[in-house]
Design an enzyme around this catalytic site. Structure first.
Site, PDB file in Angstrom:
ATOM      1  N   GLU A 442       0.820  -1.223   0.000  1.00  0.00           N
ATOM      2  CA  GLU A 442       0.000   0.000   0.000  1.00  0.00           C
ATOM      3  C   GLU A 442       0.850   1.268   0.000  1.00  0.00           C
ATOM      4  O   GLU A 442       0.503   2.265   0.633  1.00  0.00           O
ATOM      5  CB  GLU A 442      -0.958   0.009   1.201  1.00  0.00           C
TER       6      GLU A 442
HETATM    7  C1  LIG Z   1       2.986  -9.642   0.711  1.00  0.00           C
HETATM    8  C2  LIG Z   1       2.638  -8.579  -0.279  1.00  0.00           C
HETATM    9  C3  LIG Z   1       1.306  -8.315  -0.546  1.00  0.00           C
HETATM   10  C4  LIG Z   1       0.968  -7.368  -1.517  1.00  0.00           C
HETATM   11  N1  LIG Z   1      -0.345  -7.206  -1.866  1.00  0.00           N
HETATM   12  C5  LIG Z   1      -0.642  -6.481  -2.977  1.00  0.00           C
HETATM   13  C6  LIG Z   1      -1.973  -6.461  -3.505  1.00  0.00           C
HETATM   14  O1  LIG Z   1      -2.883  -7.058  -2.943  1.00  0.00           O
HETATM   15  N2  LIG Z   1      -2.203  -5.762  -4.637  1.00  0.00           N
HETATM   16  C7  LIG Z   1      -1.214  -5.077  -5.292  1.00  0.00           C
HETATM   17  O2  LIG Z   1      -1.490  -4.502  -6.316  1.00  0.00           O
HETATM   18  N3  LIG Z   1       0.053  -5.068  -4.802  1.00  0.00           N
HETATM   19  C8  LIG Z   1       0.353  -5.762  -3.674  1.00  0.00           C
HETATM   20  N4  LIG Z   1       1.633  -5.783  -3.186  1.00  0.00           N
HETATM   21  C9  LIG Z   1       2.650  -5.009  -3.866  1.00  0.00           C
HETATM   22  C10 LIG Z   1       3.140  -3.831  -3.048  1.00  0.00           C
HETATM   23  O3  LIG Z   1       2.176  -2.822  -3.006  1.00  0.00           O
HETATM   24  C11 LIG Z   1       4.482  -3.397  -3.648  1.00  0.00           C
HETATM   25  O4  LIG Z   1       5.411  -4.399  -3.296  1.00  0.00           O
HETATM   26  C12 LIG Z   1       4.923  -2.053  -3.171  1.00  0.00           C
HETATM   27  O5  LIG Z   1       4.068  -1.062  -3.661  1.00  0.00           O
HETATM   28  C13 LIG Z   1       6.345  -1.744  -3.602  1.00  0.00           C
HETATM   29  O6  LIG Z   1       6.555  -2.031  -4.963  1.00  0.00           O
HETATM   30  P1  LIG Z   1       7.785  -2.959  -5.398  1.00  0.00           P
HETATM   31  O7  LIG Z   1       7.750  -4.177  -4.569  1.00  0.00           O
HETATM   32  O8  LIG Z   1       7.770  -3.095  -6.849  1.00  0.00           O
HETATM   33  O9  LIG Z   1       9.051  -2.153  -4.911  1.00  0.00           O
HETATM   34  P2  LIG Z   1       9.732  -0.950  -5.698  1.00  0.00           P
HETATM   35  O10 LIG Z   1       8.700  -0.039  -6.230  1.00  0.00           O
HETATM   36  O11 LIG Z   1      10.747  -1.502  -6.628  1.00  0.00           O
HETATM   37  O12 LIG Z   1      10.462  -0.212  -4.498  1.00  0.00           O
HETATM   38  C14 LIG Z   1      11.700  -0.676  -3.941  1.00  0.00           C
HETATM   39  C15 LIG Z   1      12.285   0.411  -3.047  1.00  0.00           C
HETATM   40  O13 LIG Z   1      12.507   1.591  -3.812  1.00  0.00           O
HETATM   41  C16 LIG Z   1      11.824   2.683  -3.258  1.00  0.00           C
HETATM   42  N5  LIG Z   1      11.288   3.514  -4.329  1.00  0.00           N
HETATM   43  C17 LIG Z   1      10.633   3.120  -5.435  1.00  0.00           C
HETATM   44  N6  LIG Z   1      10.281   4.172  -6.183  1.00  0.00           N
HETATM   45  C18 LIG Z   1      10.699   5.258  -5.531  1.00  0.00           C
HETATM   46  C19 LIG Z   1      10.620   6.653  -5.770  1.00  0.00           C
HETATM   47  N7  LIG Z   1       9.991   7.146  -6.839  1.00  0.00           N
HETATM   48  N8  LIG Z   1      11.186   7.493  -4.890  1.00  0.00           N
HETATM   49  C20 LIG Z   1      11.791   7.042  -3.772  1.00  0.00           C
HETATM   50  N9  LIG Z   1      11.895   5.725  -3.488  1.00  0.00           N
HETATM   51  C21 LIG Z   1      11.347   4.851  -4.345  1.00  0.00           C
HETATM   52  C22 LIG Z   1      10.708   2.098  -2.413  1.00  0.00           C
HETATM   53  O14 LIG Z   1      10.310   2.951  -1.351  1.00  0.00           O
HETATM   54  C23 LIG Z   1      11.343   0.805  -1.909  1.00  0.00           C
HETATM   55  O15 LIG Z   1      12.089   1.058  -0.751  1.00  0.00           O
HETATM   56  C24 LIG Z   1       1.983  -6.657  -2.175  1.00  0.00           C
HETATM   57  C25 LIG Z   1       3.328  -6.883  -1.838  1.00  0.00           C
HETATM   58  C26 LIG Z   1       3.656  -7.840  -0.924  1.00  0.00           C
HETATM   59  C27 LIG Z   1       5.110  -8.097  -0.616  1.00  0.00           C
END
Ligand SMILES: Cc1cc2nc3c(=O)[nH]c(=O)nc-3n(C[C@H](O)[C@H](O)[C@H](O)COP(=O)(O)OP(=O)(O)OC[C@H]3O[C@@H](n4cnc5c(N)ncnc54)[C@H](O)[C@@H]3O)c2cc1C
Length: 601
Positions: A442
């Site tokens: 989220e």
């Molecule tokens: C157990 C679990 C349940 C989930 N459930 C759902 C769900 O039901 N539906 C759904 O759609 N998603 C779901 N997610 C996805 C979740 O919302 C994402 O994992 C989250 O939004 C982060 O995206 P990412 O994993 O691609 O990380 P990334 O976006 O790659 O981020 C990695 C790191 O980089 C940082 N970062 C990225 N972009 C920026 C920026 N522009 N500026 C500064 N820092 C940045 C982030 O803060 C983080 O520390 C779930 C994830 C998990 C692990």
């Protein structure tokens, strides 16, 4: 004696003394309710948690769902517990009577759900997502969509998901590539891959309704070209019964450090002709509709963080009262019996920190929940608009502070148990693992902090920011008028001055300096602001406790209120002081992280 999952007295304090939930039945929507119906609901939730959830907490942790290539296999205890939750109406306790709900005020439902979350935190993901999914369809779907999907979701026959994330689009939703094309019959065909979708496949319900973000062919690039679709796992027959399988395939389950009863899925939509999908609202407005669900989910995530912390606190408190170890420094007799570890001041420090974090965090979540309710049921238009403004502004903090500090509380709970906290004989290590997700999904803490400082603070001429500062000032004035808690109201005033000057410097720098540099410490800003919000909520709790103590309550209440005042004192004297260091980094537009070169690591 076993550890309680939550402190019942504290929940009552929050609901009835701090937030005056009893007065809500003056609103027409809640006219059938009163304190008795609220208490009965809380008792039912507690009984379900104790009977079905607590005993299976570790079973859910060790027997995580598996995929045999065709279907998801879940341990039977999950289904039994889930059915108990559904049968008692806890999927949608806030829903309209016409959809089978109880029309409970959200703040009361939140407290009831607190028991269920404390008993088996991750199972509540299924119901929380389902209700938020149904609420979105109710708010933005067509009449037919509402008729088709809302009741089966709210009754728990179907469950819901939010399908945003893709392998190349996590924090950056602008890069979503899942596509949609319109078919001749007006429906759409969706194709693409989604990952990490919580509760994306399982056998707990007859059907799963995915709310999917996708891009209609030819749509503008970025967030302005994203549309929202209802994509069910099974299509429905004319009579509403579950029919043929749609083209939604489970491509795999993720294995996680916690929250294992909640499936985390990779889903493949439309591997052949495209999954049949129904557009919600208008094309290209999908992200704005999705925010309806995301904002609700953000309160749920914050609440999950707070409840995880509260239940860990209760467990470590119980343990500390029973575990004999060592003697006080002041005891010179080596043959005297060992004291229980709660006698050691450092253990009390860790317990007090947990109490201050989690009871502050949960108060914030309940405050947010009350604002969410006030948006639609407050008596006057002005009150509704004000609630909307405040909630919109506070959402990044409601999501983040409880997640960060709830997890921190769980870490302290482990520390209180020492080596026993690190092994799985006690549940605190699982509580920590379960809670750890809340700072990530989220919107990560980093993303929430950018939203707060970059968008929410300056938005509408700082209307939300100013409205919230005024709320805090009102509480300070109340304390001054009553002539109580002056140490704390003065500290809060000073903290607000620090916040104001820090904010002014940051907003000025945002217009004149490199924006990446200025925003590089945004997490510290969220932490600083979050601490002030929690300090405000502790002052409010302190005011209630002081008034109650003036009435000389009986012994157990006297102790309870004194505990509240001590936790407030801890937060002000031992935590709020940290904001001065963060304010300096922020006001200096410190560029240490920004200046660090990639190849210097
Ligand atoms: C157990 C679990 C349940 C989930 N459930 C759902 C769900 O039901 N539906 C759904 O759609 N998603 C779901 N997610 C996805 C979740 O919302 C994402 O994992 C989250 O939004 C982060 O995206 P990412 O994993 O691609 O990380 P990334 O976006 O790659 O981020 C990695 C790191 O980089 C940082 N970062 C990225 N972009 C920026 C920026 N522009 N500026 C500064 N820092 C940045 C982030 O803060 C983080 O520390 C779930 C994830 C998990 C692990």
């Amino acid at each position: 004696m076993t550890a309680p999952i939550l402190n019942n007295r504290d929940l009552e304090f929050m609901l009835y003394e701090l937030f005056d939930a009893e007065s809500l039945n003056k609103r027409p929507r809640y006219a059938d309710h009163n304190k008795e119906t609220y208490t009965a609901t809380l008792n039912t939730a507690k009984a379900i948690a104790e009977k079905y959830l607590v005993p299976t907490r570790s079973i859910m942790d060790t027997n995580q769902p598996t995929f045999d290539g065709e279907k998801v296999l879940m341990t039977p205890e999950i289904k039994i517990a889930y059915d108990a939750i559904v049968e008692s109406g806890f999927v949608a306790p806030t829903a309209d009577y016409e959809f089978g709900g109880m029309q409970l005020p959200p703040i009361v439902a939140n407290a009831a759900n607190a028991y269920l979350a404390a008993g088996g935190s991750t199972l509540m993901g299924y119901t929380g997502l389902t209700l938020a999914n149904a609420n979105l369809i109710q708010a933005h779907g067509s009449e037919e969509q509402i008729k088709t999907w809302v009741e089966p979701l709210m009754s728990g026959r179907f469950s819901g998901t939010m399908a945003l994330t893709e392998p190349g689009a996590g924090s950056g939703l602008a890069d979503i590539v899942t596509s949609a094309v319109q078919a001749n019959d007006g429906t759409y065909r969706v194709s693409g891959s989604k990952i990490f979708i919580s509760c994306g496949d399982h056998d707990l319900t007859e059907n799963i309704v995915h709310l999917v973000l996708a891009r209609v062919k030819g749509a503008p690039k970025g967030v302005k070209g994203i549309s929202l679709f209802i994509v069910p796992k099974f299509l429905l027959n004319e009579d509403g019964s579950v029919g043929e399988r749609n083209e939604v395939a489970l491509s795999g389950l993720f294995h996680k450090m916690g929250g294992k009863a909640q499936t985390s899925t990779a889903l493949s939509f439309g591997e052949q002709d495209g999954a049949i999908a129904y557009l919600v609202g208008e094309e290209n407005k999908g992200l704005s509709y999705m925010f309806h669900m995301m904002n609700e989910a953000r309160i749920l995530v914050g609440t999950g963080g707070a409840i995880g912390g509260l239940t860990g606190f209760q467990y470590s408190l119980y343990y500390a009262k029973e575990r004999p170890q060592g003697r006080l420094l002041s005891c010179k007799d080596p043959l005297s019996p060992a004291v229980n570890i709660i006698e050691h001041a450092d253990v009390r420090r860790m317990l007090l920190a947990q109490k201050a974090y989690t009871e502050g965090a949960y108060a914030l979540c309940l405050y947010g929940t009350q604002l969410y309710d006030d948006e639609t049921t407050a008596p006057t238009v002005e009150e509704r608009e004000k609630a909307s403004l405040l909630l919109d502004f506070l959402t990044p903090m409601i999501k983040t502070w409880p997640s960060e500090y709830g997890t921190e509380a769980n870490s302290l709970a482990i520390q209180v148990l020492g080596g026993y906290g690190y092994i799985n004989e006690h549940p605190v290590e699982q509580m920590y693992r379960d809670n750890r997700l809340n700072t990530i999904h989220e919107g990560t803490t980093g993303i929430q902090s950018l939203d707060l400082l970059g968008r929410k603070v300056p938005m509408n001429n700082m209307a939300g920011y100013n409205a919230f500062i005024a709320e805090m000032q009102n509480t300070i004035t109340t304390a001054q008028e009553r002539g109580v808690l002056s140490e704390y109201s003065e500290s809060l005033s000073k903290a607000i001055e620090t916040l104001q000057s820090t904010t002014t410097k940051l907003l000025t720098a945002m217009m004149t300096d490199n924006i990446d540099k200025v925003m590089s410490n945004s997490v510290k800003y969220l932490e600083l602001f979050g601490h002030i919000v929690i300090a405000w909520l502790w002052l409010k709790q302190g005011l209630v406790a002081t008034a109650a103590l003036e009435k000389q309550p009986h012994e157990s209440d006297d102790k309870f209120y004194r505990g509240k005042l001590q936790a407030m004192q801890y937060f002000y004297r031992c935590e709020l002081v940290d904001i001065e260091g963060w304010a300096k980094i922020l006001s200096d537009i410190d560029s240490t992280s920004y200046d660090m070169q990639v190849d210097w690591f």
